[in-house]
Design a protein around this motif. Structure first.
Motif, PDB file in Angstrom:
ATOM      1  N   UNK A  57       0.204  45.785   7.382  1.00 22.21           N
ATOM      2  CA  UNK A  57      -0.259  46.318   6.108  1.00 22.21           C
ATOM      3  C   UNK A  57       0.144  45.483   4.909  1.00 22.21           C
ATOM      4  N   UNK A  58       0.448  44.233   5.116  1.00 17.11           N
ATOM      5  CA  UNK A  58       0.805  43.345   3.993  1.00 17.11           C
ATOM      6  C   UNK A  58      -0.207  42.215   3.924  1.00 17.11           C
ATOM      7  N   UNK A  59      -0.365  41.642   2.721  1.00 17.05           N
ATOM      8  CA  UNK A  59      -1.312  40.530   2.624  1.00 17.05           C
ATOM      9  C   UNK A  59      -0.653  39.243   3.138  1.00 17.05           C
ATOM     10  N   UNK A  60      -1.472  38.404   3.735  1.00 17.98           N
ATOM     11  CA  UNK A  60      -0.957  37.134   4.252  1.00 17.98           C
ATOM     12  C   UNK A  60      -0.354  36.290   3.146  1.00 17.98           C
ATOM     13  N   UNK A  61      -0.996  36.340   1.975  1.00 20.53           N
ATOM     14  CA  UNK A  61      -0.487  35.546   0.844  1.00 20.53           C
ATOM     15  C   UNK A  61       0.913  36.017   0.458  1.00 20.53           C
ATOM     16  N   UNK A  62       1.114  37.334   0.459  1.00 23.37           N
ATOM     17  CA  UNK A  62       2.446  37.867   0.124  1.00 23.37           C
ATOM     18  C   UNK A  62       3.493  37.444   1.155  1.00 23.37           C
ATOM     19  N   UNK A  63       3.091  37.477   2.421  1.00 25.46           N
ATOM     20  CA  UNK A  63       4.044  37.087   3.472  1.00 25.46           C
ATOM     21  C   UNK A  63       4.452  35.625   3.315  1.00 25.46           C
ATOM     22  N   UNK A  64       3.476  34.775   3.018  1.00 25.54           N
ATOM     23  CA  UNK A  64       3.785  33.349   2.850  1.00 25.54           C
ATOM     24  C   UNK A  64       4.646  33.127   1.604  1.00 25.54           C
ATOM     25  N   UNK A  65       4.338  33.869   0.541  1.00 26.06           N
ATOM     26  CA  UNK A  65       5.133  33.740  -0.685  1.00 26.06           C
ATOM     27  C   UNK A  65       6.570  34.184  -0.432  1.00 26.06           C
ATOM     28  N   UNK A  66       6.704  35.215   0.367  1.00 19.74           N
ATOM     29  CA  UNK A  66       8.034  35.718   0.701  1.00 19.74           C
ATOM     30  C   UNK A  66       8.837  34.654   1.466  1.00 19.74           C
ATOM     31  N   UNK A  67       8.166  34.011   2.382  1.00 19.56           N
ATOM     32  CA  UNK A  67       8.844  32.964   3.163  1.00 19.56           C
ATOM     33  C   UNK A  67       9.242  31.794   2.258  1.00 19.56           C
ATOM     34  N   UNK A  68       8.374  31.468   1.316  1.00 20.66           N
ATOM     35  CA  UNK A  68       8.647  30.311   0.448  1.00 20.66           C
ATOM     36  C   UNK A  68       9.728  30.607  -0.584  1.00 20.66           C
ATOM     37  N   UNK A 143       5.619  25.748   0.155  1.00 23.15           N
ATOM     38  CA  UNK A 143       6.016  25.703   1.566  1.00 23.15           C
ATOM     39  C   UNK A 143       6.241  24.272   2.060  1.00 23.15           C
ATOM     40  N   UNK A 144       5.627  23.309   1.377  1.00 27.63           N
ATOM     41  CA  UNK A 144       5.878  21.906   1.748  1.00 27.63           C
ATOM     42  C   UNK A 144       7.364  21.600   1.564  1.00 27.63           C
ATOM     43  N   UNK A 145       7.917  22.113   0.470  1.00 28.10           N
ATOM     44  CA  UNK A 145       9.329  21.895   0.183  1.00 28.10           C
ATOM     45  C   UNK A 145      10.210  22.581   1.248  1.00 28.10           C
ATOM     46  N   UNK A 146       9.756  23.729   1.699  1.00 26.98           N
ATOM     47  CA  UNK A 146      10.504  24.444   2.744  1.00 26.98           C
ATOM     48  C   UNK A 146      10.598  23.567   4.004  1.00 26.98           C
ATOM     49  N   UNK A 147       9.465  23.024   4.415  1.00 27.73           N
ATOM     50  CA  UNK A 147       9.474  22.197   5.630  1.00 27.73           C
ATOM     51  C   UNK A 147      10.257  20.899   5.402  1.00 27.73           C
ATOM     52  N   UNK A 148      10.132  20.341   4.190  1.00 26.53           N
ATOM     53  CA  UNK A 148      10.874  19.107   3.876  1.00 26.53           C
ATOM     54  C   UNK A 148      12.383  19.355   3.959  1.00 26.53           C
ATOM     55  N   UNK A 149      12.801  20.437   3.338  1.00 27.99           N
ATOM     56  CA  UNK A 149      14.245  20.753   3.338  1.00 27.99           C
ATOM     57  C   UNK A 149      14.737  21.070   4.749  1.00 27.99           C
ATOM     58  N   UNK A 150      13.874  21.710   5.533  1.00 26.12           N
ATOM     59  CA  UNK A 150      14.277  22.034   6.906  1.00 26.12           C
ATOM     60  C   UNK A 150      14.509  20.755   7.706  1.00 26.12           C
ATOM     61  N   UNK A 151      13.622  19.789   7.518  1.00 23.81           N
ATOM     62  CA  UNK A 151      13.786  18.514   8.225  1.00 23.81           C
ATOM     63  C   UNK A 151      15.074  17.833   7.771  1.00 23.81           C
ATOM     64  N   UNK A 152      15.349  17.934   6.484  1.00 24.20           N
ATOM     65  CA  UNK A 152      16.541  17.264   5.945  1.00 24.20           C
ATOM     66  C   UNK A 152      17.816  18.059   6.223  1.00 24.20           C
ATOM     67  N   UNK A 153      17.648  19.355   6.578  1.00 21.45           N
ATOM     68  CA  UNK A 153      18.820  20.222   6.791  1.00 21.45           C
ATOM     69  C   UNK A 153      19.725  19.674   7.866  1.00 21.45           C
ATOM     70  N   UNK A 154      21.009  19.726   7.617  1.00 22.11           N
ATOM     71  CA  UNK A 154      21.930  19.161   8.607  1.00 22.11           C
ATOM     72  C   UNK A 154      22.795  20.257   9.212  1.00 22.11           C
ATOM     73  N   UNK A 155      22.959  20.163  10.521  1.00 21.97           N
ATOM     74  CA  UNK A 155      23.843  21.044  11.296  1.00 21.97           C
ATOM     75  C   UNK A 155      23.765  22.504  10.899  1.00 21.97           C
ATOM     76  N   UNK A 156      22.602  23.100  10.954  1.00 19.92           N
ATOM     77  CA  UNK A 156      22.534  24.515  10.619  1.00 19.92           C
ATOM     78  C   UNK A 156      23.380  25.344  11.590  1.00 19.92           C
ATOM     79  N   UNK A 157      23.965  26.392  11.079  1.00 22.91           N
ATOM     80  CA  UNK A 157      24.767  27.260  11.934  1.00 22.91           C
ATOM     81  C   UNK A 157      23.833  28.091  12.824  1.00 22.91           C
ATOM     82  N   UNK A 158      24.217  28.240  14.053  1.00 26.66           N
ATOM     83  CA  UNK A 158      23.420  29.082  14.934  1.00 26.66           C
ATOM     84  C   UNK A 158      23.612  30.530  14.539  1.00 26.66           C
ATOM     85  N   UNK A 159      22.487  31.251  14.390  1.00 29.10           N
ATOM     86  CA  UNK A 159      22.651  32.640  14.013  1.00 29.10           C
ATOM     87  C   UNK A 159      22.054  33.532  15.101  1.00 29.10           C
ATOM     88  N   UNK A 160      20.802  33.733  15.040  1.00 33.30           N
ATOM     89  CA  UNK A 160      20.151  34.563  16.044  1.00 33.30           C
ATOM     90  C   UNK A 160      19.547  33.661  17.104  1.00 33.30           C
TER      91      UNK A 160
END
Lengths: 163, 248
Positions: A57-68, A143-160
């Protein structure tokens, strides 16, 4: 089931059954193929996401904005990833699932990019190539920045560690 | 990258074939033994199938295959001095292994004196791989490829069985196996399976299908984890999956 039983099963497995098993593996939640081309049109992607995840029941645009959004909590990203994953597990048509697959990857990338946390059992380094390509394809979109930062992210802590 | 153990904990074993092989051929110890065991679990089946195929086609006694398979690993693969010649940049590990194996079996069967054959006893089988790598399309090569797929599927099912046992999902696993590995052209219906495994409820067939779906999800995730472990990237794993379909 003992290891020898499993080997016996596979030894008597017909080529048709082997092919069917490999086909079963062809549509995992994290399957990267077919993801790059469609993200050129994020408006269409968001529209299709709304349709595919209508039970939410949520819009796709809202979901993507939430992720970004960097303020979105990790718990929420885990929920979005799980939502996408459970949809993909039930989906019948791999070629129509790409918006949900995109949401799945975006949630994982956002957890690393914004919180330095891995929410997937699949190591991020195995996805660097895909995320790098997605970042390039999305150009100036947040979202481009999200993927860029993820690639650059170092040693993320394992969570789930639920996939 | 650490490799998940059957219990779900992380072991210290490396994962891709080349890194695993480096540890396997390393200094004798707990790590090298574990790496050898893992390496053999991945590759012994296709290597054995390949050797048996060659022996059969030459009219030889295929009982030698066990000995030759182990000898190949011990003499040529796990030898650290020979490993130096192995170059991961030269192609897909499976293809390189197959070609190294062809050379080894061929020289072993011809019983040619290694020195007379121009091969020094300390020379690596990796040296004998043509560059660029040539495709091999013979029948025995296809048996190797088919055994490669079987080895992957067997390892996957082992882990799925362990996952289901750990999560107390035995009936999920049994339904999955009964449906997808029935051994018959037409798999049993979900209603039949529900009766066989005493699945009850308003719609037993649907319930049986949903239970099997859980094991199917474990199967998908596990085979992808194994392929990514093996190849180091999701994109390569996807390409490998497509390639494997052509082998069966």
């Amino acid at each position: 089931m003992k290891r020898s039983d499993t080997s016996h099963l596979i030894d008597k497995c017909s080529p048709e059954e082997m092919r069917a098993l490999l086909e079963l593996a062809s549509r995992p939640a994290h399957q990267p193929l077919g993801l790059l081309e469609p993200v050129d049109d994020l408006v269409e992607l968001a529209r299709r996401l709304t349709v595919l995840l209508r039970e939410v029941g949520a819009s796709g645009a809202d979901l993507l904005a939430e992720v970004a959004n960097p303020k979105t909590a990790v718990d929420r990203l885990v929920k979005l990833k799980s939502l996408a994953k459970s949809h993909l597990a039930r989906a019948e048509r791999a070629d129509e699932d790409w918006p949900v697959r995109f949401l799945y990857h975006a949630a994982i990338a956002a957890a690393v990019a914004h919180h330095g946390q891995s929410i997937s059992t699949i190591p991020l380094r195995s996805r660097q190539e895909l995320y790098h390509a997605l970042a390039a394809r999305l150009r100036d979109h947040p979202l481009a920045e999200v993927f860029r930062k993820a690639v650059a992210g170092s040693s993320p802590r394992e969570q789930n560690q639920d996939g | 990258m650490p490799m998940p153990s059957p219990s779900g904990t992380q072991s210290r074993l490396p994962s891709t074939s080349w890194t695993l092989l480096t540890v396997a051929a390393g200094e004798y110890g707990e790590d090298s033994l574990a790496a050898r065991q893992e390496f053999l679990s991945r590759y012994l089946r296709p290597v054995d199938a390949y050797i048996r195929g060659i022996l059969r086609r030459r009219g030889a006694d295929d009982s030698q295959a066990d000995h030759l398979s182990i000898a190949f690993f011990e003499e040529k693969i796990f030898d650290p001095t020979l490993l130096r010649a192995a170059d991961p940049a030269r192609g897909r590990f499976r293809d390189l292994l197959k070609q190294a194996l062809r050379f080894y079996v061929s020289t072993s069967l011809r019983k040619i004196d290694p020195i007379a054959d121009g091969t020094r006893p300390d020379e690596s089988v990796w040296d004998k791989i043509p560059d660029p790598v040539e495709p091999i399309e013979d029948v025995v090569g296809r048996e190797f490829d088919s055994a490669w797929v079987r080895a992957l599927l067997a390892r996957t099912l082992d882990r799925v069985a362990e996952t289901c046992a750990r999560k107390q999902q035995q009936v999920h696993y049994d339904l999955f196996i009964a449906r997808y590995l029935s051994g018959s052209e037409k798999p049993p219906s979900w209603n039949d399976l529900a009766r066989r495994y005493e699945v009850t409820g308003e719609s037993p067939g649907k319930a049986a299908r949903e239970l099997a779906e859980t094991a199917k999800r474990h199967f998908r995730e596990t085979i992808w984890e194994l392929l990514i472990d093996e190849l180091g990237s999701e994109v390569l794993a996807a390409q490998e999956l497509e390639a494997l379909k052509a082998f069966v």
